[in-house]
Write a protein that holds these residues in place. Structure first.
Motif, PDB file in Angstrom:
ATOM      1  N   LEU A   1       0.828  -1.203   0.000  1.00 28.61           N
ATOM      2  CA  LEU A   1       0.000   0.000   0.000  1.00 28.61           C
ATOM      3  C   LEU A   1       0.866   1.258   0.000  1.00 28.61           C
ATOM      4  N   TYR A   2       1.945   1.251   0.769  1.00 30.07           N
ATOM      5  CA  TYR A   2       2.840   2.413   0.856  1.00 30.07           C
ATOM      6  C   TYR A   2       3.493   2.702  -0.496  1.00 30.07           C
ATOM      7  N   ILE A   3       4.053   1.691  -1.098  1.00 30.98           N
ATOM      8  CA  ILE A   3       4.768   1.860  -2.370  1.00 30.98           C
ATOM      9  C   ILE A   3       3.829   2.332  -3.477  1.00 30.98           C
ATOM     10  N   ASN A   4       2.597   1.853  -3.452  1.00 34.87           N
ATOM     11  CA  ASN A   4       1.639   2.175  -4.510  1.00 34.87           C
ATOM     12  C   ASN A   4       0.711   3.345  -4.167  1.00 34.87           C
ATOM     13  N   GLY A   5       0.908   3.924  -3.006  1.00 36.05           N
ATOM     14  CA  GLY A   5       0.106   5.075  -2.626  1.00 36.05           C
ATOM     15  C   GLY A   5      -1.367   4.752  -2.468  1.00 36.05           C
ATOM     16  N   LEU A   6      -1.656   3.593  -1.889  1.00 36.66           N
ATOM     17  CA  LEU A   6      -3.033   3.127  -1.745  1.00 36.66           C
ATOM     18  C   LEU A   6      -3.460   3.126  -0.277  1.00 36.66           C
ATOM     19  N   VAL A   7      -4.761   3.049  -0.066  1.00 32.31           N
ATOM     20  CA  VAL A   7      -5.311   2.911   1.283  1.00 32.31           C
ATOM     21  C   VAL A   7      -5.943   1.529   1.409  1.00 32.31           C
ATOM     22  N   LEU A   8      -6.347   1.171   2.603  1.00 31.44           N
ATOM     23  CA  LEU A   8      -6.848  -0.180   2.864  1.00 31.44           C
ATOM     24  C   LEU A   8      -8.064  -0.511   2.011  1.00 31.44           C
ATOM     25  N   GLU A   9      -8.879   0.478   1.709  1.00 37.25           N
ATOM     26  CA  GLU A   9     -10.055   0.242   0.861  1.00 37.25           C
ATOM     27  C   GLU A   9      -9.665  -0.198  -0.551  1.00 37.25           C
ATOM     28  N   GLU A  10      -8.404   0.050  -0.919  1.00 38.45           N
ATOM     29  CA  GLU A  10      -7.933  -0.287  -2.269  1.00 38.45           C
ATOM     30  C   GLU A  10      -7.039  -1.530  -2.281  1.00 38.45           C
ATOM     31  N   MET A  11      -7.145  -2.371  -1.263  1.00 40.65           N
ATOM     32  CA  MET A  11      -6.224  -3.497  -1.131  1.00 40.65           C
ATOM     33  C   MET A  11      -6.520  -4.662  -2.065  1.00 40.65           C
ATOM     34  N   ASP A  12      -7.618  -4.646  -2.794  1.00 39.97           N
ATOM     35  CA  ASP A  12      -7.958  -5.777  -3.661  1.00 39.97           C
ATOM     36  C   ASP A  12      -6.854  -6.068  -4.674  1.00 39.97           C
ATOM     37  N   SER A  13      -6.186  -5.020  -5.166  1.00 36.63           N
ATOM     38  CA  SER A  13      -5.127  -5.238  -6.161  1.00 36.63           C
ATOM     39  C   SER A  13      -3.971  -6.034  -5.564  1.00 36.63           C
ATOM     40  N   PHE A  14      -3.795  -5.942  -4.248  1.00 37.47           N
ATOM     41  CA  PHE A  14      -2.751  -6.712  -3.573  1.00 37.47           C
ATOM     42  C   PHE A  14      -3.040  -8.197  -3.696  1.00 37.47           C
ATOM     43  N   PHE A  15      -4.301  -8.585  -3.531  1.00 39.18           N
ATOM     44  CA  PHE A  15      -4.662  -9.998  -3.589  1.00 39.18           C
ATOM     45  C   PHE A  15      -4.629 -10.527  -5.016  1.00 39.18           C
ATOM     46  N   GLU A  16      -4.916  -9.667  -5.978  1.00 41.20           N
ATOM     47  CA  GLU A  16      -4.800 -10.062  -7.380  1.00 41.20           C
ATOM     48  C   GLU A  16      -3.344 -10.330  -7.713  1.00 41.20           C
ATOM     49  N   LYS A  17      -2.470  -9.465  -7.200  1.00 41.35           N
ATOM     50  CA  LYS A  17      -1.038  -9.617  -7.431  1.00 41.35           C
ATOM     51  C   LYS A  17      -0.488 -10.856  -6.735  1.00 41.35           C
ATOM     52  N   GLN A  18      -1.159 -11.263  -5.638  1.00 38.35           N
ATOM     53  CA  GLN A  18      -0.678 -12.396  -4.846  1.00 38.35           C
ATOM     54  C   GLN A  18      -1.115 -13.750  -5.389  1.00 38.35           C
ATOM     55  N   ASP A  19      -1.900 -13.772  -6.467  1.00 38.96           N
ATOM     56  CA  ASP A  19      -2.371 -15.057  -7.004  1.00 38.96           C
ATOM     57  C   ASP A  19      -1.216 -15.989  -7.334  1.00 38.96           C
ATOM     58  N   ASP A  20      -0.199 -15.465  -8.050  1.00 41.66           N
ATOM     59  CA  ASP A  20       0.955 -16.292  -8.404  1.00 41.66           C
ATOM     60  C   ASP A  20       1.754 -16.664  -7.161  1.00 41.66           C
ATOM     61  N   THR A  21       1.833 -15.730  -6.218  1.00 43.10           N
ATOM     62  CA  THR A  21       2.555 -15.978  -4.976  1.00 43.10           C
ATOM     63  C   THR A  21       1.897 -17.097  -4.192  1.00 43.10           C
ATOM     64  N   LYS A  22       0.559 -17.112  -4.183  1.00 46.11           N
ATOM     65  CA  LYS A  22      -0.177 -18.148  -3.456  1.00 46.11           C
ATOM     66  C   LYS A  22       0.113 -19.526  -4.040  1.00 46.11           C
ATOM     67  N   LEU A  23       0.242 -19.594  -5.368  1.00 49.57           N
ATOM     68  CA  LEU A  23       0.544 -20.871  -5.996  1.00 49.57           C
ATOM     69  C   LEU A  23       1.898 -21.385  -5.520  1.00 49.57           C
ATOM     70  N   LEU A  24       2.867 -20.481  -5.416  1.00 51.31           N
ATOM     71  CA  LEU A  24       4.185 -20.877  -4.924  1.00 51.31           C
ATOM     72  C   LEU A  24       4.096 -21.371  -3.487  1.00 51.31           C
ATOM     73  N   ALA A  25       3.290 -20.686  -2.701  1.00 52.97           N
ATOM     74  CA  ALA A  25       3.136 -21.070  -1.295  1.00 52.97           C
ATOM     75  C   ALA A  25       2.492 -22.443  -1.183  1.00 52.97           C
ATOM     76  N   ASP A  26       1.488 -22.702  -2.021  1.00 46.43           N
ATOM     77  CA  ASP A  26       0.812 -23.995  -2.005  1.00 46.43           C
ATOM     78  C   ASP A  26       1.760 -25.128  -2.384  1.00 46.43           C
TER      79      ASP A  26
END
Length: 269
Positions: A207-232
């Protein structure tokens, strides 16, 4: 004898299953909106009257007031990282003071109604939350000030060396400035450079790097899709350090009845 052996074996199996489930649960929460630290509380999303975190503790940091006050408490993980942040700030000659953390539903109701009586609804909606809609009730928020602004909660804090340090470094410890300047139309609240909210290091940095607030966090989870696969697949991709129970807090303290009013907010209606 045989019965005792069976009982011991059953107990060992249950312990192993619990350990496995706990580990799986933690791994999932790092990449899930179900992570309790990602809870979104705002004008549209609230918590119930009975909502109260079960692990409220008093952070080992400097407070403006003395005594075992309700508003000194935070959730234990947030309290742990607040202590680290304050300690690191102090090493850089930045001396922060904690003002107000956890706030119950009933206490928030009193504050909100007092504002309504004094300033009217239109202005109050910009500076105070209705009961059940305050981040303070989550135990993840803390209002912070400094001697340079006489320990007030004021926008002038942003221009002090303490306020600038907090804005530039809070994300390193899992915190964000929850109501930043220029985002009033999204958060619904005026700029509050003193109000930090714990969400964990990964989301805070994003959020800090992208200048976003908590209400805009959905893009974080979209970005984490590939990361989640690695975690799985068993690949570690998180550098978040979760403190042990003993590290989280030096002393667990029960929440007493509030004896003092919320103060230190400079209001310019």
């Amino acid at each position: 004898m045989r019965k005792k052996v069976l009982i011991i074996l059953m107990a060992m199996i249950i312990c192993l299953l619990n350990s496995f489930l706990t580990a799986a649960q933690v791994n999932t929460q790092v990449y899930s909106k179900n992570n309790p630290f990602y809870i979104l509380v705002n004008k549209q999303n609230g918590v119930g009257k009975a909502y109260k975190p079960s692990d409220l503790v008093i952070p080992n940091v400097k407070f403006m007031e003395v005594g075992l006050l309700e508003k000194k408490h935070m959730q234990s993980t947030a309290a742990y990282y607040l202590k680290i942040m304050f300690n690191q700030a102090s090493k850089q000659n930045i001396h922060l003071i904690a003002i107000s953390g956890y706030r119950s539903y009933s206490r928030q109701n009193t504050i909100y109604n007092n504002y309504i009586s004094k300033y009217g609804e239109a202005y109050t909606e910009k500076v105070s939350a209705k009961s059940g809609h305050s981040e303070h009730q989550t135990g993840l928020a803390m209002d912070i000030s400094a001697k340079s602004v006489r320990y007030h909660l004021t926008q002038d804090f942003a221009n002090t060396k303490e306020g600038k340090w907090l804005a530039e470094n809070a994300h390193h410890y899992g915190f964000i400035i929850r109501y930043p300047k220029g985002k009033e139309h999204i958060t619904g609240y005026m700029y509050e450079p003193w109000h930090v909210r714990y969400i964990g290091k990964e989301l805070a940095a994003y959020l800090y790097i992208n200048g976003l607030v908590l209400e805009e966090m959905d893009s974080f989870f979209e970005k984490q899709d590939d990361t989640k696969l690695l975690a799985d697949e068993g690949t570690s991709v998180s550098n978040e350090v979760i403190p042990s129970k003993s590290e989280k807090m030096d002393k667990q303290i029960g929440v007493p009845e509030i004896l003092q009013e919320e103060v230190f907010i400079n209001i310019q209606p």
